[in-house]
Write an enzyme that holds these catalytic residues in place. Structure first.
Site, short mmCIF file in Angstrom:
data_model
loop_
_atom_site.label_atom_id
_atom_site.label_comp_id
_atom_site.label_asym_id
_atom_site.label_seq_id
_atom_site.Cartn_x
_atom_site.Cartn_y
_atom_site.Cartn_z
N SER A 131 0.82 -1.22 0.00
CA SER A 131 0.00 0.00 0.00
C SER A 131 0.85 1.26 0.00
O SER A 131 1.92 1.32 0.62
CB SER A 131 -0.86 -0.01 1.27
N GLU A 133 0.23 3.60 1.79
CA GLU A 133 0.34 4.01 3.20
C GLU A 133 1.72 3.72 3.76
O GLU A 133 2.10 4.29 4.79
CB GLU A 133 -0.72 3.29 4.04
N TYR A 154 -1.45 0.36 10.64
CA TYR A 154 -1.74 -0.28 9.34
C TYR A 154 -0.53 -0.14 8.41
O TYR A 154 -0.06 -1.12 7.83
CB TYR A 154 -2.98 0.36 8.71
P1 NAP Z 1 -11.42 -4.58 1.91
O1 NAP Z 1 -12.57 -4.23 1.02
O2 NAP Z 1 -11.38 -4.06 3.30
O3 NAP Z 1 -11.32 -6.18 1.95
C1 NAP Z 1 -10.51 -6.83 2.88
C2 NAP Z 1 -10.71 -8.33 2.74
O4 NAP Z 1 -9.90 -9.00 3.71
C3 NAP Z 1 -12.15 -8.79 2.99
O5 NAP Z 1 -12.44 -9.85 2.13
C4 NAP Z 1 -12.09 -9.27 4.43
O6 NAP Z 1 -13.06 -10.24 4.76
C5 NAP Z 1 -10.70 -9.93 4.41
N1 NAP Z 1 -10.17 -10.15 5.76
C6 NAP Z 1 -9.99 -9.23 6.74
N2 NAP Z 1 -9.48 -9.84 7.84
C7 NAP Z 1 -9.37 -11.14 7.54
C8 NAP Z 1 -8.91 -12.28 8.25
N3 NAP Z 1 -8.49 -12.19 9.53
N4 NAP Z 1 -8.91 -13.49 7.63
C9 NAP Z 1 -9.34 -13.60 6.36
N5 NAP Z 1 -9.80 -12.56 5.63
C10 NAP Z 1 -9.80 -11.36 6.21
O7 NAP Z 1 -10.05 -4.14 1.22
P2 NAP Z 1 -9.74 -3.77 -0.32
O8 NAP Z 1 -9.97 -2.32 -0.50
O9 NAP Z 1 -10.41 -4.75 -1.20
O10 NAP Z 1 -8.17 -3.99 -0.35
C11 NAP Z 1 -7.60 -5.28 -0.62
C12 NAP Z 1 -6.18 -5.32 -0.08
O11 NAP Z 1 -5.41 -4.28 -0.68
C13 NAP Z 1 -6.06 -5.10 1.42
O12 NAP Z 1 -4.95 -5.86 1.88
C14 NAP Z 1 -5.74 -3.62 1.55
O13 NAP Z 1 -5.05 -3.38 2.76
C15 NAP Z 1 -4.88 -3.42 0.33
N6 NAP Z 1 -4.87 -2.08 -0.25
C16 NAP Z 1 -6.04 -1.45 -0.55
C17 NAP Z 1 -6.02 -0.20 -1.15
C18 NAP Z 1 -7.29 0.51 -1.54
O14 NAP Z 1 -7.22 1.73 -1.81
N7 NAP Z 1 -8.42 -0.18 -1.63
C19 NAP Z 1 -4.78 0.39 -1.48
C20 NAP Z 1 -3.61 -0.29 -1.19
C21 NAP Z 1 -3.65 -1.55 -0.60
P3 NAP Z 1 -14.55 -9.80 5.29
O15 NAP Z 1 -15.32 -9.45 4.05
O16 NAP Z 1 -15.00 -11.03 5.98
O17 NAP Z 1 -14.34 -8.62 6.19
O1 F7E Z 2 -9.09 8.23 4.08
C1 F7E Z 2 -9.51 11.68 5.27
C2 F7E Z 2 -8.57 10.78 6.05
O2 F7E Z 2 -10.08 6.15 5.03
C3 F7E Z 2 -8.60 9.09 3.07
C4 F7E Z 2 -7.25 2.26 2.50
O3 F7E Z 2 -7.79 1.59 1.39
O4 F7E Z 2 -6.03 3.77 1.10
C5 F7E Z 2 -6.99 3.70 2.13
O5 F7E Z 2 -6.55 4.40 3.28
C6 F7E Z 2 -8.34 10.47 3.67
C7 F7E Z 2 -7.54 10.45 4.97
O6 F7E Z 2 -8.41 6.02 3.11
C8 F7E Z 2 -12.80 11.34 6.75
O7 F7E Z 2 -8.04 11.46 7.17
C9 F7E Z 2 -11.49 12.96 6.16
O8 F7E Z 2 -6.57 11.46 4.92
O9 F7E Z 2 -10.66 6.83 2.67
P1 F7E Z 2 -9.66 6.77 3.75
P2 F7E Z 2 -6.86 5.95 3.53
O10 F7E Z 2 -6.64 6.22 4.96
O11 F7E Z 2 -6.11 6.80 2.54
C10 F7E Z 2 -4.76 3.19 1.40
C11 F7E Z 2 -3.88 3.31 0.19
C12 F7E Z 2 -4.87 1.82 1.94
O12 F7E Z 2 -3.99 0.99 1.75
C13 F7E Z 2 -5.96 1.56 2.92
O13 F7E Z 2 -6.22 0.16 3.01
O14 F7E Z 2 -9.61 11.05 3.99
N1 F7E Z 2 -10.85 11.79 5.86
N2 F7E Z 2 -12.68 12.71 6.72
C14 F7E Z 2 -11.65 10.77 6.21
N3 F7E Z 2 -11.48 9.43 6.09
C15 F7E Z 2 -12.50 8.64 6.54
N4 F7E Z 2 -12.37 7.29 6.40
N5 F7E Z 2 -13.64 9.15 7.09
C16 F7E Z 2 -13.85 10.52 7.23
O15 F7E Z 2 -14.88 10.95 7.72
#
Ligand code: NAP
Ligand code: F7E
Length: 339
Positions: A131, A133, A154
């Site tokens: 990520s 992050e 995270y």
């Molecule tokens: P998501 O919608 O939160 O999905 C997370 C998945 O992980 C769900 O299927 C969840 O199952 C499963 N999971 C959580 N804890 C688990 C456990 N203990 N054992 C087995 N499965 C578990 O995340 P996403 O947005 O699709 O992202 C997919 C991956 O990419 C994650 O690793 C995330 O950290 C990473 N990532 C995401 C982003 C982004 O912007 N979306 C960016 C960079 C990296 P349940 O449905 O049962 O909760």
């Molecule tokens: O926040 C600001 C918050 O929770 C984005 C995950 O998929 O991307 C994701 O992480 C921004 C942050 O995503 C609210 O402070 C303001 O600056 O949508 P977010 P994230 O933290 O960037 C990375 C790449 C991952 O890997 C992660 O799995 O938005 N923000 N107000 C807020 N965020 C939330 N959630 N809620 C608010 O009310």
């Protein structure tokens, strides 16, 4: 020969799009799902065919990324050619509330899976969902060469997973890659990430079912892409001759405020009339700006981002308006929703 893939996190946003992509390419797809007291497969139900019927290509298996012995039995049973490790506690704000659990799933979960692959001597290719992050406080634009400076439990757990993935590549010759994905969103995005929280609220405000929207830091800058395109990059990484790590991003920067404005403007509303501040949505340490440089993925994989943030906001608002028309149930604000 039919290729077989295992996806952890198949019930999540990315897992569901990746399962669709792999099925469309003729793969047999296996997914790890958590046992829950309620159904948690809504994002993949449309792909599921009863295994008693002929033509089933999607198979779901109970398991948990915290349960190492289960990962061994599952890998030994399925023997996948490709493993996509997406399962994680993926919410940055929640990782401050549950740091130990986040370390256990988002960090140690990866080594459990890698070690299970090594223990059974499985020949497969491995994708780690790394990520942006991990870059945290490192200034943008961030590329594969940018040093990590995580700002949350995270982010720190993902740095651990990144390095163990590289270590298994170097130590054991495993074809293991890190996709360093910047934020990517879609109508299937979890409801407590900022984009989806905003687009759901816009749909409800437009329908007269909600009056205001509480948010935290509007100044944060992100590089929001479109999830169905980002899962294509995951697949491309595992098809390449060489195992290496890639940044996947659009390269364009927008603030949370910009996203809010795009979403409200799409339905002809002025966001400033509805958006209120609540400090419960602030994080103890914020990541101010993440903007990726995806040059390597573009040059080496031939991947290109097509949907950018303004269009993404419109896609998500439209989808939430449609969903509301179908559901017809007003959103109830949950007092315990701290995300
Ligand atoms: P998501 O919608 O939160 O999905 C997370 C998945 O992980 C769900 O299927 C969840 O199952 C499963 N999971 C959580 N804890 C688990 C456990 N203990 N054992 C087995 N499965 C578990 O995340 P996403 O947005 O699709 O992202 C997919 C991956 O990419 C994650 O690793 C995330 O950290 C990473 N990532 C995401 C982003 C982004 O912007 N979306 C960016 C960079 C990296 P349940 O449905 O049962 O909760
Ligand atoms: O926040 C600001 C918050 O929770 C984005 C995950 O998929 O991307 C994701 O992480 C921004 C942050 O995503 C609210 O402070 C303001 O600056 O949508 P977010 P994230 O933290 O960037 C990375 C790449 C991952 O890997 C992660 O799995 O938005 N923000 N107000 C807020 N965020 C939330 N959630 N809620 C608010 O009310």
């Amino acid at each position: 020969m039919t290729k077989r893939a295992l996806i952890t996190g198949i019930t999540g946003q990315d897992g569901s799009y990746l399962a669709e992509l792999l099925l469309s390419k003729g793969y047999e797809v296996h997914g790890l799902i958590r046992r829950a007291s309620t159904f948690n497969t809504a994002r993949i139900d449309h792909l599921y065919v009863d295994p008693h019927e002929s033509g089933a290509k999607l198979f779901l298996h109970y398991g948990d990324i915290t349960d190492g012995s289960r990962l061994v039995t599952l890998l030994a049973q399925v023997r996948p050619d490709e493993v996509y490790h997406l399962a994680a506690q993926s919410h940055v704000r929640v990782s401050f509330d549950e740091p130990e659990y986040t370390g256990d799933t988002t960090g140690l979960g990866t080594i459990r899976l890698l070690e299970a692959i090594r223990m059974i001597g499985l020949e497969c290719r491995f994708y780690q969902a790394s990520s942006s992050e991990m870059f945290g406080a490192a200034p943008p634009p961030q590329s594969e060469e940018t040093p990590f400076y995580p700002r949350s439990p995270y982010g720190a757990a993902k740095v651990y997973s990144y390095w163990v993935t590289r270590n298994y590549r170097e130590a054991y010759g495993l074809f293991a890659v890190n996709g360093i994905l910047f934020n990517h969103e879609s109508p299937r995005r979890g409801e407590t990430f900022v984009t989806r929280k905003v687009t759901r609220a816009v749909a409800r405000i437009k329908a007269g079912q909600q009056d205001e929207l509480y948010l935290g830091n509007l100044d944060a800058v992100r590089d929001w892409g479109y999830a169905p395109e980002f899962v294509e990059a995951m697949w491309l990484m595992l098809q390449h001759d060489e195992a290496q790590d890639y940044v996947v991003a659009t390269g364009q920067a927008y603030s949370v405020r910009d996203f809010v404005r795009f979403a409200f403007e799409h339905v002809g509303l002025d966001w400033e009339q509805y958006v209120k501040f609540d400090d419960r949505y602030l994080r103890p340490t914020e990541v101010d700006a993440l903007v990726g440089d995806p040059s390597r993925a573009i040059k080496t994989l031939g991947w290109t981002p097509r949907v950018h943030t303004p269009e993404l906001a419109a896609i998500m608002v439209e989808s939430d308006i449609k969903a509301l028309e179908t559901e017809g149930t007003p959103w109830v604000h949950r007092a315990w929703d701290r995300d």
